[in-house]
Design a protein around this motif. Structure first.
Motif, PDB file in Angstrom:
ATOM      1  N   GLU A  68       0.831  -1.209   0.000  1.00  7.70           N
ATOM      2  CA  GLU A  68       0.000   0.000   0.000  1.00  7.70           C
ATOM      3  C   GLU A  68       0.866   1.259   0.000  1.00  7.70           C
ATOM      4  O   GLU A  68       0.508   2.262  -0.628  1.00  7.70           O
ATOM      5  CB  GLU A  68      -0.925   0.002   1.226  1.00  7.70           C
ATOM      6  N   LYS A  74       1.890   1.987  -3.458  1.00  8.77           N
ATOM      7  CA  LYS A  74       0.808   2.619  -4.217  1.00  8.77           C
ATOM      8  C   LYS A  74       0.753   4.122  -3.956  1.00  8.77           C
ATOM      9  O   LYS A  74       0.519   4.914  -4.874  1.00  8.77           O
ATOM     10  CB  LYS A  74      -0.537   1.979  -3.842  1.00  8.77           C
ATOM     11  N   LEU A  75       0.951   4.504  -2.702  1.00 10.34           N
ATOM     12  CA  LEU A  75       0.935   5.936  -2.376  1.00 10.34           C
ATOM     13  C   LEU A  75       2.064   6.663  -3.084  1.00 10.34           C
ATOM     14  O   LEU A  75       1.877   7.777  -3.592  1.00 10.34           O
ATOM     15  CB  LEU A  75       1.040   6.133  -0.864  1.00 10.34           C
ATOM     16  N   ARG A  87       1.198   7.013  -6.717  1.00 10.77           N
ATOM     17  CA  ARG A  87       0.165   8.023  -6.908  1.00 10.77           C
ATOM     18  C   ARG A  87       0.758   9.422  -6.868  1.00 10.77           C
ATOM     19  O   ARG A  87       0.323  10.320  -7.583  1.00 10.77           O
ATOM     20  CB  ARG A  87      -0.900   7.864  -5.822  1.00 10.77           C
ATOM     21  N   GLU A  88       1.786   9.607  -6.023  1.00 13.34           N
ATOM     22  CA  GLU A  88       2.426  10.926  -5.965  1.00 13.34           C
ATOM     23  C   GLU A  88       3.152  11.235  -7.268  1.00 13.34           C
ATOM     24  O   GLU A  88       3.142  12.368  -7.752  1.00 13.34           O
ATOM     25  CB  GLU A  88       3.419  10.973  -4.806  1.00 13.34           C
ATOM     26  N   SER A  93      -1.620  13.265  -5.715  1.00 18.94           N
ATOM     27  CA  SER A  93      -1.546  13.400  -4.265  1.00 18.94           C
ATOM     28  C   SER A  93      -1.649  14.863  -3.877  1.00 18.94           C
ATOM     29  O   SER A  93      -1.271  15.758  -4.633  1.00 18.94           O
ATOM     30  CB  SER A  93      -0.236  12.815  -3.737  1.00 18.94           C
ATOM     31  N   GLN A 104       4.337   8.991   6.157  1.00 18.48           N
ATOM     32  CA  GLN A 104       2.998   8.474   5.868  1.00 18.48           C
ATOM     33  C   GLN A 104       2.948   6.966   6.091  1.00 18.48           C
ATOM     34  O   GLN A 104       1.901   6.433   6.478  1.00 18.48           O
ATOM     35  CB  GLN A 104       2.611   8.814   4.425  1.00 18.48           C
ATOM     36  N   PHE A 139      -5.261   2.376   5.460  1.00 21.48           N
ATOM     37  CA  PHE A 139      -4.903   2.874   4.123  1.00 21.48           C
ATOM     38  C   PHE A 139      -6.056   3.671   3.517  1.00 21.48           C
ATOM     39  O   PHE A 139      -5.849   4.697   2.858  1.00 21.48           O
ATOM     40  CB  PHE A 139      -4.534   1.705   3.220  1.00 21.48           C
ATOM     41  N   ARG A 140      -7.286   3.232   3.758  1.00 21.70           N
ATOM     42  CA  ARG A 140      -8.436   3.973   3.238  1.00 21.70           C
ATOM     43  C   ARG A 140      -8.538   5.355   3.873  1.00 21.70           C
ATOM     44  O   ARG A 140      -8.771   6.360   3.184  1.00 21.70           O
ATOM     45  CB  ARG A 140      -9.719   3.179   3.501  1.00 21.70           C
ATOM     46  N   SER A 192      -5.658   7.463   2.507  1.00 18.87           N
ATOM     47  CA  SER A 192      -5.886   7.856   1.118  1.00 18.87           C
ATOM     48  C   SER A 192      -6.939   8.948   1.026  1.00 18.87           C
ATOM     49  O   SER A 192      -6.841   9.850   0.189  1.00 18.87           O
ATOM     50  CB  SER A 192      -6.334   6.638   0.296  1.00 18.87           C
ATOM     51  N   LYS A 193      -7.942   8.873   1.883  1.00 20.98           N
ATOM     52  CA  LYS A 193      -9.010   9.873   1.844  1.00 20.98           C
ATOM     53  C   LYS A 193      -8.488  11.254   2.197  1.00 20.98           C
ATOM     54  O   LYS A 193      -8.968  12.270   1.704  1.00 20.98           O
ATOM     55  CB  LYS A 193     -10.123   9.478   2.801  1.00 20.98           C
ATOM     56  N   ILE A 214      -5.482  12.204  -0.983  1.00 27.23           N
ATOM     57  CA  ILE A 214      -5.978  12.581  -2.304  1.00 27.23           C
ATOM     58  C   ILE A 214      -6.767  13.873  -2.183  1.00 27.23           C
ATOM     59  O   ILE A 214      -7.527  14.067  -1.242  1.00 27.23           O
ATOM     60  CB  ILE A 214      -6.851  11.451  -2.886  1.00 27.23           C
TER      61      ILE A 214
END
Length: 825
Positions: free
Chosen positions: A605, A608-609, A612-613, A618, A626, A655-656, A659-660, A663
């Protein structure tokens, strides 16, 4: 002091009677058992480092009610007699033990105890008072007060009983009692000597005790609204010294006394004339009495003489435990059956998270994610310490960013009222020293002492900071260390200290423009530096949107709260506040271990972060902090369910949540005007040669159908920003080329920009209909950028050309980028 010749010492009959009764109590309690309670403690007092006997005041009440009343009403008068009773009690027990020891050991122990002083301390005193309720009527009585320590002074030796030598005849005067000031004998004991002033202190035969002064302040929960918290000096002696630190919330058991206010004597004003100067003496003896004060007035102040200091902790089964010594097994044994059944019932609740949130925040509608995040902050992660001695924090920091009137401050006040150790402060009115710690000069001794700030006062608790965005940058920098290392380092005025600030920070902030701008990511909406943002584990964004259903329920909740608040609150709570506090206290003792599967999920996970950056999705930069935030949130979720191992489902939920907050807020689709006629449909734009020329009549026929279908054209925000950045980049690049080559050009025309864009997406166009759609789309995007977003400026009617050329420029204007525009990520 020893009696002078012809003046016998006055005896205190009540004191001697209480001394005998109290010694009998120590030897006989409890009467119905052969094992006496305080004899083991008496054996401990024979050690050189022990000198205080702690007595449970409830035992005195059970043994003799008259003795209890006498001690409670006149503790200050009877305290020397109680100490003598303890001394005799220890000596009697020592004599009984000396027969079993070798002669050398018995003689050595007897020699040590001959000059040793003993003290008495009481605990579990039922007579409690608030700091604001202390008055002169309670002077000399035994009481208990609970307050927060804000300042501690160094430990000094205090002269308790002095031995003086007459400088004229060398006569020794022993046992001159001292009380908060240096007191010499009134006169020499030798009847032939008339000396009354010239004495020297014999340090070898005098008795000293450790002495420390601390300053306490009212607890926030006891402070009336609109009142300034009151402070008081507390005097600690013997084993009570170094028991407290700045920021601790403690219970002080002792008595209220009156002492001279020495700080007023050294204030700015006329100098006090001493009797030594008036008499022409060279001896610098200082102020020794009322005569020596001259024209200076002597005022008094109240202080609290504490005999016993105990930290304040949550009680289970009527017992107190310190945080460091507390374990789950020890707490379980001290619980009552009813308390344990309630905790067991709550741990098996399948809807535990929602019920806890509803119990903590009954007056706030919605915002379930924020409630859950704050709940995890209350449980916290597991603090760790590496082999090298590096501390890894377990506390969770949360920041709430949002529009006005979205209940941000209400979250903070609710947490401040619920948490047992929480401090509420406002960022605009707080300085760096007020948040961390300040070095102050003492009014009496002129020494530098450390005064605790908000983060130190909230040690092992929560610090709620409102208006966080309005803090000065230098003040935000001051809490960098406290948010990550959880310490405060001070190097000022010769003081080098590292203080504990093991606190969670709950901050609330407003966006830069007052309202959150959906068109920008979080880092451009809040006035915070990147290091501060990386230290927050969770960011929550509150946006005030118009929603008929949500608005109805919010209004209904507010109206009910104003009409019948107590009934609404009690009906909406699933668990009581006391039950929630006990459950959180018990759950924080759980130390879950991260399982093997959970570790693998955490690593994947985190990757993935980071990915995403790299794709600019992000809200701010993703760092290893993090990953640590994900670990802390997972441990907090496991603690909430009283699990001994962190499971995969805990990691996924953490992680949810992460992520909330990472993002950016989902942007609305961009809608274009329905009545806007594309310039392409009027055949005013020259098409690129690579796409070929088309007949005008055929274009008009086809574009009518396209326009009817695309009158409600929408485009996602991300796609809109991507195309906008492409256009801006091309215009600026062309301007740089023109400046470099010094070409005589008028800039980038609109037709040239549209032709370049269509060339760029040539591979995506398969037929004539898609060409018409893309050309219409780029026209509408340019129209919005020019007339609404003001990103691109249209230069027409320059006034330097002929009418024909000006007419041409109106149809095909020159476009430039606004000089203040910065392309966002």
């Amino acid at each position: 002091m020893e009696p002078t010749q012809g003046m016998p010492m006055t005896k205190d009959e009540l004191g001697e009677k209480v001394q005998k009764l109290f010694q009998d109590f120590l030897e006989e309690y409890p009467r119905d058992s052969d094992v006496k309670k305080y004899i083991p403690q008496a054996k401990e007092l024979t050690r050189p480092d022990r000198n205080t006997l702690v007595v449970d005041f409830s035992d005195v009440e059970k043994h003799d009610d008259r003795l209890k009343n006498a001690i409670h009403e006149q503790i200050y008068r009877l305290y020397p007699f109680l100490c003598n009773a303890v001394k005799n009690f220890v000596k009697d027990n020592q004599n009984a033990m000396s027969s079993s020891l070798p002669d050398s050991s018995a003689e050595k122990a007897q020699q040590i105890n001959a000059n040793k002083e003993f003290y008495i301390a009481f605990e579990n005193v039922s007579q409690t008072s608030k700091l604001r309720e202390l008055s002169t009527a309670k002077i000399g009585t035994l009481m208990s007060i609970t307050a927060q320590v804000t300042r501690t002074h160094p430990v000094h030796p205090e002269l308790v009983s002095g031995t003086f030598v007459c400088l004229d005849c060398q006569t020794v005067v022993k046992n001159v009692l001292q009380q908060f000031k240096y007191t010499q004998p009134a006169s020499c004991k030798n009847p032939q000597c008339a000396n009354r002033q010239r004495f020297s202190l014999d340090l070898n035969d005098s008795k000293f005790v450790d002495f420390q002064k601390v300053r306490i302040q009212e607890i926030q929960s006891e402070l009336p609204r609109g009142c300034i918290p009151r402070s008081m000096e507390v005097i600690l002696r013997a084993e009570c010294v170094e028991k407290t630190q700045a920021g601790d919330r403690c219970e002080f058991i002792g008595t209220l006394i009156v002492v001279p206010d020495v700080s007023k004597l050294s204030s700015i004003g006329p100098r006090a004339e001493t009797s030594a100067r008036v008499n022409g003496s060279d001896d610098n003896e200082g102020v020794s009495g009322l005569k020596a004060l001259g024209v200076r007035e002597l005022s008094y102040k109240m202080a609290f003489l504490a005999y016993h200091v105990a930290p304040c902790n949550a009680k289970f089964g009527g017992k107190d435990f310190s945080v460091e010594d507390l374990t789950m097994d020890k707490l379980r044994q001290s619980m009552s059956d009813q308390e344990w059944l309630k905790i067991y019932e709550m741990s098996n609740d399948k809807n535990l998270v929602n019920n806890l949130c509803q119990s903590l925040f009954p007056t706030i509608y919605g915002n379930e994610e924020i409630k859950k995040g704050i709940l995890l902050m209350l449980f916290g992660g597991v603090p760790k310490r590496t082999l090298e001695g590096t501390s890894l924090r377990g506390d969770i920091n949360i920041c709430i960013v949002g529009d006005p009137s979205t209940a941000k401050s209400h979250f903070l006040t609710q947490v401040e009222e619920f948490a047992p150790r929480a401090i509420y402060t406002c960022g605009k009115s707080s300085s760096a020293a007020g948040l961390t710690a300040a070095v102050c000069r003492d009014e009496e001794s002129y020494e530098f002492v450390i005064e605790a700030g908000a983060l130190m006062l909230a040690d092992n608790g929560i610090c709620c900071i409102d208006e966080f965005d309005k803090m000065d940058v230098k003040d935000q920098v001051a809490i960098h260390e406290a948010m990550e290392q959880q310490t405060i380092s001070i190097t000022k005025a010769g003081i080098r200290a590292t203080l504990n600030a093991r606190t969670s920070i709950l901050a609330a902030a407003n966006p830069i423009a007052g309202r959150y701008d959906r068109c920008k990511s979080l880092r451009y909406n809040i006035n915070m530096s990147a290091p501060i943002m990386s230290r927050f584990d969770l960011f929550f964004i509150l946006i005030d949107e118009c929603n008929e259903v949500v608005d109805y329920w919010i209004a209904q909740r507010i109206v009910n709260f104003h009409t019948n608040d107590q009934q609404v609150i009690e009906q909406s709570r699933v668990y009581t506040i006391a039950d929630v506090q006990k459950y959180i206290t018990f759950a924080r003792l759980c130390k879950p271990v991260i399982g093997k599967e959970a570790q693998e999920v955490m690593i994947s996970e985190y990757k993935k972060l980071r990915q995403r950056e790299s794709s600019n999705k992000s809200a701010w930069r993703i760092t290893v902090r993090q990953l640590e935030s994900m670990i802390r949130l997972s441990e907090a979720l496991a603690r909430m369910q009283l699990k001994e191992e962190v499971l995969v489902e805990h990691v996924q939920e953490a992680f949810r949540l992460l992520s909330k907050s990472i993002i950016r807020v989902e942007q609305p689709d961009v809608q274009f005007e329905e009545n806007f006629d594309s310039a392409w449909t009027a055949n005013k734009i020259q098409q690129p040669e690579t796409l070929g020329a088309q007949e005008g009549e055929q274009m008009d026929t086809d574009n009518k159908d396209v326009q009817e279908k695309k009158q409600t054209m929408k485009l996602s925000y991300d796609e809109y920003k991507r195309i906008s950045n492409m256009l801006v980049y091309y215009i600026r690049k062309k301007e740089e080329d023109i400046d470099t080559e010094s070409e005589d050009s008028g800039g980038v025309h609109k037709s040239e920009l549209v032709g370049w864009y269509l060339n760029e997406i040539e591979s995506q166009i398969e037929n004539e209909q898609q060409l018409n759609e893309q050309s219409c789309l780029i026209e509408k995007i340019l129209h919005r950028l020019i007339n609404y977003d003001n990103v691109i400026i249209k230069l027409d009617k320059l006034g330097l050309k002929s009418d024909g050329e000006e007419q041409k420029d109106e149809n095909d204007p020159i476009l430039v980028v606004h000089p203040n525009y910065v392309a966002a990520d």
